[in-house]
Design a protein around this motif. Structure first.
Motif, mmCIF file in Angstrom:
data_model
loop_
_atom_site.group_PDB
_atom_site.id
_atom_site.type_symbol
_atom_site.label_atom_id
_atom_site.label_comp_id
_atom_site.label_asym_id
_atom_site.label_seq_id
_atom_site.Cartn_x
_atom_site.Cartn_y
_atom_site.Cartn_z
ATOM 1 N N VAL A 143 0.852 -1.180 0.000
ATOM 2 C CA VAL A 143 0.000 0.000 0.000
ATOM 3 C C VAL A 143 0.893 1.237 0.000
ATOM 4 C CG1 VAL A 143 -1.775 1.237 1.276
ATOM 5 C CG2 VAL A 143 -1.648 -1.237 1.432
ATOM 6 N N SER A 202 3.936 -0.175 2.095
ATOM 7 C CA SER A 202 3.753 -0.938 3.326
ATOM 8 C C SER A 202 4.683 -2.141 3.397
ATOM 9 C CB SER A 202 2.312 -1.407 3.448
ATOM 10 O OG SER A 202 1.996 -2.250 2.356
ATOM 11 N N HIS A 203 5.094 -2.695 2.254
ATOM 12 C CA HIS A 203 5.913 -3.901 2.264
ATOM 13 C C HIS A 203 7.192 -3.664 1.483
ATOM 14 C CE1 HIS A 203 2.158 -5.548 3.657
ATOM 15 N NE2 HIS A 203 2.745 -6.677 3.949
ATOM 16 N N TRP A 208 10.607 -9.594 1.040
ATOM 17 C CA TRP A 208 9.725 -10.637 0.502
ATOM 18 C C TRP A 208 10.544 -11.658 -0.284
ATOM 19 C CZ3 TRP A 208 6.240 -13.922 -0.136
ATOM 20 C CH2 TRP A 208 5.513 -14.155 -1.311
ATOM 21 N N GLY B 7 -4.746 -1.716 4.791
ATOM 22 C CA GLY B 7 -4.196 -2.429 3.636
ATOM 23 C C GLY B 7 -4.733 -3.837 3.465
ATOM 24 N N LEU B 8 -5.769 -4.195 4.260
ATOM 25 C CA LEU B 8 -6.299 -5.556 4.164
ATOM 26 C C LEU B 8 -7.076 -5.714 2.854
ATOM 27 C CD1 LEU B 8 -7.498 -6.015 7.835
ATOM 28 C CD2 LEU B 8 -5.413 -6.873 6.781
ATOM 29 N N SER B 10 -4.811 -7.843 1.156
ATOM 30 C CA SER B 10 -3.559 -8.336 0.552
ATOM 31 C C SER B 10 -2.280 -7.798 1.164
ATOM 32 C CB SER B 10 -3.504 -8.008 -0.927
ATOM 33 O OG SER B 10 -4.772 -7.812 -1.447
ATOM 34 N N PHE B 11 -2.287 -6.577 1.637
ATOM 35 C CA PHE B 11 -1.054 -5.963 2.118
ATOM 36 C C PHE B 11 -1.286 -5.357 3.492
ATOM 37 C CE2 PHE B 11 1.803 -6.461 -1.356
ATOM 38 C CZ PHE B 11 1.047 -6.418 -2.516
ATOM 39 N N GLY B 12 -1.624 -6.194 4.458
ATOM 40 C CA GLY B 12 -1.934 -5.689 5.790
ATOM 41 C C GLY B 12 -0.726 -5.067 6.439
ATOM 42 N N TYR B 13 -0.909 -3.892 7.053
ATOM 43 C CA TYR B 13 0.155 -3.277 7.833
ATOM 44 C C TYR B 13 -0.485 -2.580 9.013
ATOM 45 C CZ TYR B 13 -0.826 1.397 5.786
ATOM 46 O OH TYR B 13 -1.412 2.577 5.409
ATOM 47 N N THR B 80 5.228 -3.813 9.509
ATOM 48 C CA THR B 80 4.907 -4.636 8.354
ATOM 49 C C THR B 80 5.322 -6.079 8.617
ATOM 50 O OG1 THR B 80 5.228 -4.809 5.965
ATOM 51 C CG2 THR B 80 7.137 -4.239 7.260
ATOM 52 N N GLN B 81 5.067 -6.959 7.656
ATOM 53 C CA GLN B 81 5.605 -8.312 7.722
ATOM 54 C C GLN B 81 6.267 -8.602 6.387
ATOM 55 O OE1 GLN B 81 2.541 -11.288 8.040
ATOM 56 N NE2 GLN B 81 1.049 -10.106 6.884
ATOM 57 N N LYS B 82 7.088 -9.684 6.339
ATOM 58 C CA LYS B 82 7.855 -9.919 5.114
ATOM 59 C C LYS B 82 6.975 -10.338 3.951
ATOM 60 C CE LYS B 82 11.992 -11.309 7.615
ATOM 61 N NZ LYS B 82 11.350 -11.397 8.942
ATOM 62 N N THR B 83 5.890 -11.081 4.255
ATOM 63 C CA THR B 83 5.053 -11.568 3.167
ATOM 64 C C THR B 83 3.827 -10.693 2.998
ATOM 65 O OG1 THR B 83 3.906 -12.989 4.723
ATOM 66 C CG2 THR B 83 5.697 -13.995 3.481
ATOM 67 N N PRO B 84 3.306 -10.570 1.766
ATOM 68 C CA PRO B 84 2.042 -9.842 1.609
ATOM 69 C C PRO B 84 0.908 -10.702 2.156
ATOM 70 C CG PRO B 84 2.919 -10.561 -0.524
ATOM 71 C CD PRO B 84 3.838 -11.089 0.514
ATOM 72 N N GLY B 85 -0.031 -10.110 2.827
ATOM 73 C CA GLY B 85 -1.132 -10.922 3.347
ATOM 74 C C GLY B 85 -1.878 -10.229 4.460
ATOM 75 N N TYR B 145 0.846 -15.273 5.131
ATOM 76 C CA TYR B 145 0.970 -15.075 3.694
ATOM 77 C C TYR B 145 -0.401 -15.395 3.082
ATOM 78 C CZ TYR B 145 2.649 -15.981 -1.099
ATOM 79 O OH TYR B 145 2.845 -15.997 -2.445
ATOM 80 N N LEU B 208 4.810 -20.118 1.587
ATOM 81 C CA LEU B 208 6.060 -19.759 0.916
ATOM 82 C C LEU B 208 6.653 -20.961 0.210
ATOM 83 C CD1 LEU B 208 7.940 -17.407 3.374
ATOM 84 C CD2 LEU B 208 7.186 -16.887 1.074
#
Lengths: 220, 219
Positions: A143, A202-203, A208, B7-8, B10-13, B80-85, B145, B208
């Protein structure tokens, strides 16, 4: 489809043009005139082209011009993520190379040298300088959200998309100690100083990619 | 403190505003942006032994980060986290929750951590020898993820390896083959985890390992 699968639909009147990076077009009206060139008007000529190649952008730009009935162009991106429209009128925006998608012809695009800071941070950060008038379409992994800086603000290097030129930045550590910064898993970050907007993603596509690497086969 | 998951799906932050004096615990490396005035203190939460087990067996990091607002105005922090989700925000009320490696993102400082022996079955099912335990009262943020599904289990459920991200106390794991010896491998499923008991489980819709094996086919 924001933020996961964004695409942009650009509606052009008769004779209007938009310039997009090579490969970005998904669909367009049938009477659109497409001109591919290695340089965009106002953008540094042939030397500008080579600088852009180094900056990670495509070598080519495509200029789409609508025919007598006007037309639509649909633009997409390589990585899944958000798209945003920034207006460069009256300001200078520094944009991460790879985040540029499209712009109208009154926008000037040049590569911007931000000094050795690019290499120290460990990310391959090359920047584009956007000036002139009108909208620019940008994209990012994740985002895109703006942060209004007034003072000092820190952004992890993998998360910077663009920022206003009124801000100064330096590669630095989090908190008071270098040891703390590395133990905390953050390492190098970007500290912005001054007054202006930073657009963040955001990422981080490099985080990744690295999270996948233990599962990927090594190729000799 | 203002805490919002944006961002939910797909790209939660996580977007947080910490008031003066407030602090929050996060996993190593999860900070995306923050006000420069925030203080960062890496700490081995749960004690040294737990932190060592966390590092060696769980692939998490030894340190967790404590972000503290030591000035007199609200400060912003995004995680954030490393994976999109998806990112799940859960309010724990004197509750125990088990987290798989990589799932934990952040929590209130009132949440305690330790590591627990997960059992041989868990190890065989590739779900790890130890598990991370979070307990207490407060908010916890964890993610995965893809989408995260919350399911109430009463009895049994089969979950494919690599898809379980968290579960409540009252749930136990048993590894098993997905079918007979031959069909387990021909079906492409192999080992799965049988989840037994009463409680909630959280499942991520993507893995993953799945993505990596798809990419590997091109090389």
């Amino acid at each position: 489809m924001r933020p996961g699968s964004s695409a942009a639909r650009i509606v052009l009147d008769q004779g209007e043009s938009v310039t997009a990076e090579g490969g970005a077009m998904i669909a367009m009206s049938d009477d659109m005139r497409v001109q591919t060139s290695t340089f965009k008007k106002n953008s540094g000529g042939l030397l500008g082209t080579f600088k852009r190649l180094l900056a990670g952008e495509s070598l080519f730009f495509n200029e789409f011009t609508a025919g007598s009935h006007g037309g639509d162009v649909y633009i997409g991106t390589t990585l899944p993520g958000d798209m945003e429209i920034l207006d460069v009128t009256g300001r200078k925006i520094i944009l991460q190379a790879g985040s540029f998608v499209a712009a109208t012809n009154d926008v000037s695009i040049n590569t911007s040298w931000q000094g050795a800071k690019n290499f120290i941070s460990g990310e391959s950060l090359f920047w584009l300088e956007l000036t002139g008038q009108g909208p620019v379409i940008i994209n990012a992994f994740g985002v895109i959200y703006p942060v209004e800086v007034d003072g000092e603000y820190i952004v992890d290097t993998g998360h910077i998309v663009a920022f206003e030129d009124t801000l100064r930045f330096e590669i630095s550590k989090v908190g008071a100690s270098w040891l703390g910064s590395f133990l905390g898993g953050e390492g190098f970050i970007c500290k912005f100083r001054g007054k202006g907007t930073v657009w963040c993603q955001s990422h981080s596509s490099s985080a990744w990619g690295m999270s996948m690497s233990p599962y990927l086969k090594t190729v000799k | 403190m203002k805490l919002e998951i944006k961002g939910l799906p797909s790209f939660g932050y996580a977007d947080l505003i910490l008031e003066p004096g407030e602090h929050f615990i996060t996993e190593s490396g999860s900070m995306a942006t923050m006000d420069a005035a925030l203080d960062l203190n890496p700490t081995p939460r749960g004690g040294i032994l737990s932190s060592i087990i966390r590092k060696v067996f769980l692939g998490e990091s030894f340190f967790m980060n404590e972000y503290r607002n030591v000035v007199d105005r609200p400060l912003r922090l995004t995680l954030t986290q490393k994976t999109p989700g998806y990112m799940v925000l859960r309010e724990l009320r004197d509750e125990v929750i088990y987290l798989q490696p990589g799932a934990f993102i952040a929590c209130d400082p009132t949440i305690q951590f330790s590591t627990e022996w997960a059992g041989i079955s868990s190890f065989i099912g590739k779900e790890g020898l130890f598990r991370l335990v979070a307990y207490g009262t407060g908010r916890i943020i964890f993610g995965g993820y893809g989408e995260v599904l919350e399911k109430d289990v009463n009895g049994e459920l089969i979950v494919d390896t690599g898809h379980l991200i968290a579960y409540q106390r009252g749930i136990s794991l048993k590894a098993q083959l997905s079918g007979g010896i031959i069909s387990s491998f021909t079906s492409g499923e192999g080992l799965v985890t049988r989840v037994q008991g009463s409680g909630k489980v959280w499942i991520q819709t993507r893995s993953l390992q799945g993505l990596a094996s798809w990419i590997n086919r091109y090389f």
